[in-house]
Design a protein around this motif. Structure first.
Motif, short mmCIF file in Angstrom:
data_model
loop_
_atom_site.label_atom_id
_atom_site.label_comp_id
_atom_site.label_asym_id
_atom_site.label_seq_id
_atom_site.Cartn_x
_atom_site.Cartn_y
_atom_site.Cartn_z
N VAL A 45 -13.12 36.28 18.00
CA VAL A 45 -12.32 36.29 17.09
C VAL A 45 -13.05 37.28 15.63
O VAL A 45 -14.15 37.78 15.83
CB VAL A 45 -13.64 34.96 16.09
CG1 VAL A 45 -12.63 35.14 14.31
CG2 VAL A 45 -12.32 33.94 16.64
N LEU A 49 -8.23 37.80 12.75
CA LEU A 49 -7.86 37.35 11.52
C LEU A 49 -7.29 37.95 10.22
O LEU A 49 -8.80 38.97 9.92
CB LEU A 49 -9.06 36.08 10.85
CG LEU A 49 -9.22 34.76 12.22
CD1 LEU A 49 -9.98 33.91 11.59
CD2 LEU A 49 -7.93 34.08 12.10
N TYR A 103 -8.69 35.82 19.00
CA TYR A 103 -8.02 35.66 17.98
C TYR A 103 -8.16 36.74 16.90
O TYR A 103 -9.35 36.93 16.39
CB TYR A 103 -8.60 34.01 17.02
CG TYR A 103 -8.01 32.77 17.92
CD1 TYR A 103 -6.48 33.13 18.39
CD2 TYR A 103 -8.29 32.02 18.86
CE1 TYR A 103 -6.23 31.48 19.33
CE2 TYR A 103 -8.68 31.34 19.56
CZ TYR A 103 -7.20 31.04 19.79
OH TYR A 103 -7.04 29.56 20.49
N TYR A 117 -2.97 36.23 13.32
CA TYR A 117 -2.99 35.83 12.51
C TYR A 117 -3.11 36.34 10.79
O TYR A 117 -4.02 37.00 10.58
CB TYR A 117 -4.14 34.06 11.51
CG TYR A 117 -3.42 33.22 10.69
CD1 TYR A 117 -2.34 32.15 10.30
CD2 TYR A 117 -4.61 33.20 10.12
CE1 TYR A 117 -2.24 31.73 9.80
CE2 TYR A 117 -4.35 32.15 7.96
CZ TYR A 117 -2.83 31.80 8.25
OH TYR A 117 -2.94 30.90 7.36
N PHE A 177 -11.90 27.15 8.28
CA PHE A 177 -10.73 27.41 8.85
C PHE A 177 -11.46 27.93 11.18
O PHE A 177 -10.52 27.59 11.58
CB PHE A 177 -10.17 28.25 8.45
CG PHE A 177 -9.06 29.27 9.32
CD1 PHE A 177 -7.36 28.71 8.95
CD2 PHE A 177 -8.49 30.21 10.12
CE1 PHE A 177 -6.34 28.73 9.42
CE2 PHE A 177 -7.57 30.89 10.85
CZ PHE A 177 -6.85 30.04 10.56
N VAL A 188 -2.64 27.69 15.37
CA VAL A 188 -2.76 29.12 15.89
C VAL A 188 -3.76 29.16 17.51
O VAL A 188 -4.23 29.51 18.23
CB VAL A 188 -3.63 30.20 15.06
CG1 VAL A 188 -5.07 31.11 15.64
CG2 VAL A 188 -3.14 30.21 13.50
N ARG A 189 -4.57 28.10 16.92
CA ARG A 189 -5.14 27.49 18.29
C ARG A 189 -4.40 26.95 19.34
O ARG A 189 -5.20 26.92 20.75
CB ARG A 189 -6.39 26.38 17.65
CG ARG A 189 -6.03 25.53 17.30
CD ARG A 189 -7.27 24.11 17.46
NE ARG A 189 -7.35 22.95 17.04
CZ ARG A 189 -8.01 21.83 16.76
NH1 ARG A 189 -8.93 22.12 16.74
NH2 ARG A 189 -7.84 20.75 16.28
N ALA A 228 -5.28 26.92 11.04
CA ALA A 228 -5.56 26.98 12.15
C ALA A 228 -5.80 26.36 13.59
O ALA A 228 -5.34 26.54 14.84
CB ALA A 228 -7.25 26.26 11.61
N ASP A 229 -4.44 25.51 13.15
CA ASP A 229 -4.74 24.01 14.43
C ASP A 229 -3.39 24.64 15.26
O ASP A 229 -3.63 24.71 16.13
CB ASP A 229 -3.76 22.51 13.54
CG ASP A 229 -5.04 21.12 13.44
OD1 ASP A 229 -6.34 22.30 13.63
OD2 ASP A 229 -4.44 21.29 12.45
N ARG A 231 -12.73 25.42 12.96
CA ARG A 231 -11.68 24.02 13.32
C ARG A 231 -10.98 25.47 13.69
O ARG A 231 -10.60 24.54 15.47
CB ARG A 231 -10.49 24.37 11.91
CG ARG A 231 -9.60 23.06 12.49
CD ARG A 231 -9.28 22.02 12.12
NE ARG A 231 -8.44 21.24 12.00
CZ ARG A 231 -7.90 20.03 10.78
NH1 ARG A 231 -9.26 20.21 9.70
NH2 ARG A 231 -6.98 19.81 11.03
N LEU A 232 -11.05 26.33 14.06
CA LEU A 232 -10.11 27.70 14.96
C LEU A 232 -10.67 27.35 16.48
O LEU A 232 -10.36 27.70 17.00
CB LEU A 232 -10.00 28.42 14.31
CG LEU A 232 -9.02 29.38 15.06
CD1 LEU A 232 -7.48 29.80 15.45
CD2 LEU A 232 -9.41 31.15 14.87
N ARG A 233 -12.51 27.43 16.38
CA ARG A 233 -12.86 27.39 17.66
C ARG A 233 -13.51 25.91 17.99
O ARG A 233 -14.31 25.73 19.36
CB ARG A 233 -14.50 27.99 17.82
CG ARG A 233 -13.63 29.53 17.09
CD ARG A 233 -15.02 30.24 16.60
NE ARG A 233 -15.33 31.40 18.26
CZ ARG A 233 -16.14 32.28 18.76
NH1 ARG A 233 -17.17 31.68 17.84
NH2 ARG A 233 -16.50 33.15 19.09
#
Length: 368
Positions: A279, A248, A246, A190, A266, A238-239, A235-236, A269-271
């Motif tokens: 990450v 960043l 991931y 991302y 972020f 991407v996950r 983040a939604d 939320r990703l995790r």
């Protein structure tokens, strides 16, 4: 009117030319068969996207995100079509939503295609398809030996596709890639325009694609030019890609204040649904003119400091498998790795890819 023999010969010659020319062109076209690209193996489009349209993110996952992200999500950056064929020539027809000319990128990067072939041990560059407008047709390679081989065709980095078809000889075989040529792992990256591919000379030279070839991985390119500012909605999606790692690379565009405010939420939320997925956090490369323009230099320094502070907060809060890469020698220290002082040339993309590949192999221990 008197018709002489010379007049008759001229009239006959013109008629014969009008008859033969279209017939010959049609005959040549009949020697080629085209297969819709999305009927072959599509790589680089995650569960968050739509392989049929080559959109990187489905519109249903873009609610509340900036218009720029919604528009660029339709660009198939990093996506490729894998197939096998014994054709002695490979052609491609593709239609773009719009043909674009940008000052700091080649038309090939923005609108064209790159073909790679499997040489027995790695993906080797074959040739590129030159774009010329919204509707394009090109013979990428000709006069091959007719052996059955696997190929991978990268799609345009910055233009939206309306259609793409691969052409082979009429009697040749063209099929989806065999299972052993499909990646066994996936990486989601991302970021900003640099992640999307600016300013590589051609689509296959964007650093996410270099990583994919080196690691035999499917890479989901979530680079958004002028954006990549860590909105929670990003983040939604991407996950949603459900990647094994991931990365960043999203420091270049948000302000230091936005980085300080958004990074920790972020990542958390990703995790949320992937608590154990590694990450990798990458600092922004230092703009070349920032060494001379004090205002720019100060901003980049503040951006990276805010990102590094957020990393420390994440570690202190108990997050595991979080890795941090500083911009020190990220693209070398000879100041020759960009095309315009900000966006990467091929050598810049190669250097950042090698740095990330090393982390993926050594720290993440992601196998080849």
């Amino acid at each position: 009117m008197k018709v002489t023999l010379l007049h008759f010969k001229n009239i006959f010659s013109i008629a014969l030319l009008l008859f033969i020319t279209p017939y010959s062109m049609t005959g040549q076209e009949e020697l080629v068969k085209y297969v819709n690209g999305n009927e072959l193996t599509v790589s680089g489009i995650s569960k968050a996207g739509d392989p049929a349209s080559f959109y990187r993110v489905d519109s249903t996952l873009l609610n509340g995100l900036p218009a720029t992200v919604k528009k660029l999500a339709k660009n198939p950056a990093g996506a490729a079509i894998l197939f096998k064929t014994d054709s002695r020539s490979i052609k491609v027809k593709w239609e773009l939503e719009k043909y674009k000319i940008w000052w700091n990128m080649s038309p090939l990067t923005v609108n064209g295609m790159d073909l790679y072939g499997w040489n027995g041990s790695s993906w080797q560059y074959v040739a590129s398809a030159r774009p010329s407008g919204t509707e394009n047709k090109a013979t990428i390679i000709d006069h091959m030996d007719g052996q059955m081989r696997h190929y991978m065709m990268y799609l345009p980095l910055y233009s939206t596709l309306r259609s793409v078809s691969i052409g082979v000889e009429k009697d040749a075989t063209i099929r989806k890639a065999d299972p052993q040529f499909l990646p066994k792992r996936s990486i989601a990256i991302y970021g900003s325009s640099i992640t999307q591919g600016a300013s590589a000379s051609r689509p296959g030279m964007a650093y996410p694609s270099i990583i994919g070839r080196a690691m035999q991985a499917e890479v989901y390119n979530f680079g958004f030019s002028g954006s990549g500012k860590m909105e929670l909605g990003a983040a939604d999606f991407v996950r949603e890609s459900d990647a094994d790692v991931y990365i960043l690379d999203c420091v270049p565009n948000p302000s230091p204040e936005q980085i300080a405010f958004r990074t920790v939420p972020f990542v958390k939320r990703l995790r949320k649904s992937h608590p154990d997925t590694p990450v990798i956090m990458v600092e922004s490369l230092f703009r070349e003119h920032g060494h001379w323009d004090l205002k720019t230099g100060k901003r980049v320094t503040a951006q990276c400091r805010a990102f590094r502070d957020a990393y420390k907060q994440l570690v202190e809060s108990g997050e595991k498998d979080i890795f941090y890469i500083s911009n020190s020698k990220l693209i070398g220290d000879d100041h020759e790795a960009t095309s315009d002082g900000t966006h990467l040339s091929d050598i810049g993309h190669h250097r950042i890819a090698q740095r990330l590949i090393k982390i993926l192999r050594e720290s993440i221990q992601l196998p080849d």
